[in-house]
Design an enzyme around this catalytic site. Structure first.
Site, PDB file in Angstrom:
ATOM      1  N   TRP A  61       0.833  -1.197   0.000  1.00 51.55           N
ATOM      2  CA  TRP A  61       0.000   0.000   0.000  1.00 51.55           C
ATOM      3  C   TRP A  61       0.866   1.243   0.000  1.00 51.55           C
ATOM      4  CZ3 TRP A  61      -3.150   0.238   5.296  1.00 51.55           C
ATOM      5  CH2 TRP A  61      -2.330  -0.147   6.351  1.00 51.55           C
ATOM      6  N   ASN A  62       0.256   2.376  -0.417  1.00 51.00           N
ATOM      7  CA  ASN A  62       0.993   3.629  -0.585  1.00 51.00           C
ATOM      8  C   ASN A  62       0.315   4.759   0.169  1.00 51.00           C
ATOM      9  OD1 ASN A  62       2.778   2.594  -2.724  1.00 51.00           O
ATOM     10  ND2 ASN A  62       0.940   2.569  -3.973  1.00 51.00           N
ATOM     11  N   HIS A  69      -7.331  19.508  -6.760  1.00 49.04           N
ATOM     12  CA  HIS A  69      -7.640  19.753  -8.176  1.00 49.04           C
ATOM     13  C   HIS A  69      -6.517  19.191  -9.051  1.00 49.04           C
ATOM     14  CE1 HIS A  69     -11.089  22.500  -7.272  1.00 49.04           C
ATOM     15  NE2 HIS A  69     -10.489  22.378  -6.089  1.00 49.04           N
ATOM     16  N   HIS A  73     -10.575  15.714 -12.345  1.00 42.54           N
ATOM     17  CA  HIS A  73     -11.066  16.112 -11.021  1.00 42.54           C
ATOM     18  C   HIS A  73     -12.353  16.902 -11.100  1.00 42.54           C
ATOM     19  CE1 HIS A  73      -8.928  19.951 -11.876  1.00 42.54           C
ATOM     20  NE2 HIS A  73      -9.853  20.477 -11.099  1.00 42.54           N
ATOM     21  N   ASP A  75     -14.844  19.998  -9.514  1.00 38.12           N
ATOM     22  CA  ASP A  75     -14.883  21.312  -8.863  1.00 38.12           C
ATOM     23  C   ASP A  75     -16.238  21.475  -8.180  1.00 38.12           C
ATOM     24  OD1 ASP A  75     -12.454  21.897 -10.144  1.00 38.12           O
ATOM     25  OD2 ASP A  75     -13.310  23.409 -11.480  1.00 38.12           O
ATOM     26  N   HIS A  79     -15.422  25.902  -4.199  1.00 37.58           N
ATOM     27  CA  HIS A  79     -14.085  26.191  -4.754  1.00 37.58           C
ATOM     28  C   HIS A  79     -13.935  27.679  -5.065  1.00 37.58           C
ATOM     29  CE1 HIS A  79     -10.459  25.840  -7.072  1.00 37.58           C
ATOM     30  NE2 HIS A  79     -11.021  25.807  -8.257  1.00 37.58           N
ATOM     31  N   HIS A 208     -15.552  29.655 -13.880  1.00 40.05           N
ATOM     32  CA  HIS A 208     -15.605  29.321 -12.452  1.00 40.05           C
ATOM     33  C   HIS A 208     -16.533  30.301 -11.714  1.00 40.05           C
ATOM     34  CE1 HIS A 208     -11.881  26.969 -13.166  1.00 40.05           C
ATOM     35  NE2 HIS A 208     -12.114  26.382 -12.007  1.00 40.05           N
TER      36      HIS A 208
HETATM   37  C1  23J Z   1      -7.683  27.976  -9.082  1.00 39.36           C
HETATM   38  C2  23J Z   1      -7.554  29.158  -9.780  1.00 39.36           C
HETATM   39  C3  23J Z   1      -7.800  29.195 -11.127  1.00 39.36           C
HETATM   40  C4  23J Z   1      -8.173  28.034 -11.776  1.00 39.36           C
HETATM   41  C5  23J Z   1      -8.299  26.825 -11.086  1.00 39.36           C
HETATM   42  C6  23J Z   1      -8.041  26.821  -9.738  1.00 39.36           C
HETATM   43  C7  23J Z   1      -8.718  25.578 -11.775  1.00 39.36           C
HETATM   44  O1  23J Z   1      -8.706  25.477 -12.970  1.00 39.36           O
HETATM   45  C8  23J Z   1      -9.249  24.434 -11.027  1.00 39.36           C
HETATM   46  O2  23J Z   1      -8.700  23.341 -11.069  1.00 39.36           O
HETATM   47  O3  23J Z   1     -10.302  24.586 -10.436  1.00 39.36           O
HETATM   48  S1  23J Z   1      -8.476  28.083 -13.495  1.00 39.36           S
HETATM   49 MN    MN Z   2     -10.504  22.424 -10.345  1.00 39.31          MN
END
Ligand code: 23J
Ligand code: MN
Length: 258
Positions: A61-62, A69, A73, A75, A79, A208
């Site tokens: 195991w590790n 992220h 992944h 979001d 976030h 986002h």
């Molecule tokens: C933090 C700031 C900007 C971005 C991101 C994260 C991501 O792309 C992310 O993985 O949520 S653009």
């Molecule tokens: Mn992300």
């Protein structure tokens, strides 16, 4: 027969297939780089706890270490600052029903081959809907760019003197999808759900900002979108139940009828 009996029979007969939309997750997995004034997300490191040795004669195991992220992944709305006070906005409190929904795959691979900064506009969505019907409430809208075919990290991240270049959504499209279509979220083949240059946009990172402000979800670093029909697939994208988690690496599966 019940629906689920039919589903299992479909899997057994090959009429129903599972498509893996996930990148391999390991030390080679490319990670987004932000401007140096911001905190950096570390790539994957792994350390063996034991491997059939003195530390564990019968077991392997590790320990894994990475940012939330990393790689393929999820979001969560928490976030982003626009989604930080919404109810049920984090990995451990999002209702699981939201992780499963119909996929609408918008293929812009031709446009992206000609313009790596391509932004999906509302007119592209209108053209897609004319052909395939209206994007339903609760859809996962997946942007097929073929960007995942860039399998070496340098061309995937595509960082130039003025920063990263990769395709994404125009702000007005994010608004259309989040507010007018009430989608579950968007998924992309690139390292993040905003375009590479989106840090220079007004507002910065509009996808986002808008998606998470509306309580919507994101999926990044998807692959194999070229194996999906424009409509008819069902996507399951369930993040780890990280307490207060802003996101999580995950296995994204699409169920497809042949
Ligand atoms: C933090 C700031 C900007 C971005 C991101 C994260 C991501 O792309 C992310 O993985 O949520 S653009
Ligand atoms: Mn992300």
């Amino acid at each position: 027969m019940t629906l689920l009996t039919q589903f299992v029979e479909g899997l057994d007969s090959g009429r129903v297939k599972i498509v893996d939309l996930t990148q391999p997750l390991g030390p080679e997995t490319p990670v987004i780089g932000l401007p140096p004034q911001f905190g950096a997300s570390p790539g994957v490191t792994m350390e063996v706890i034991s491997k059939f040795d003195d530390k564990g004669p019968g077991w392997y195991w590790n320990v894994i270490h990475m940012g939330e992220h990393t790689g393929t992944h999820f979001d969560a709305p928490i976030h982003w600052i626009t989604g930080k006070d919404l109810p049920d906005n984090r990995c451990d409190t999002l209702p699981v029903r939201r992780f499963v929904g119909p996929a609408c795959v918008i293929d812009v691979s031709r446009e992206v081959a000609a313009n790596e900064d391509f932004l999906l506009m509302p007119a592209h969505v209108a053209a897609w809907e004319k052909e395939h019907g209206k994007i339903p409430t609760g859809a996962w809208v997946l942007l097929r760019t073929d960007w995942s075919k860039r399998t070496d990290a340098a061309s995937f991240l595509n960082v130039k003197a003025d920063g990263p270049h990769s395709p994404g959504f125009h702000q007005t499209t994010s608004e259309l999808l989040a507010k007018d279509r009430d989608v579950t979220g968007v998924g992309v083949e690139t390292v993040g759900t905003d375009a590479g240059q989106a840090g220079t946009f007004t507002p910065p990172f509009p996808n986002h900002t808008i998606m998470h402000g509306a309580g919507k979800l994101g999926l990044a670093s998807l692959r194999n979108l070229d194996q999906l029909p424009a409509t008819g697939a069902v996507v399951i994208a369930a993040p780890l139940k990280i307490v207060n988690g802003s996101g999580s690496p995950l296995r994204v599966l699409a169920i497809v009828e042949s």
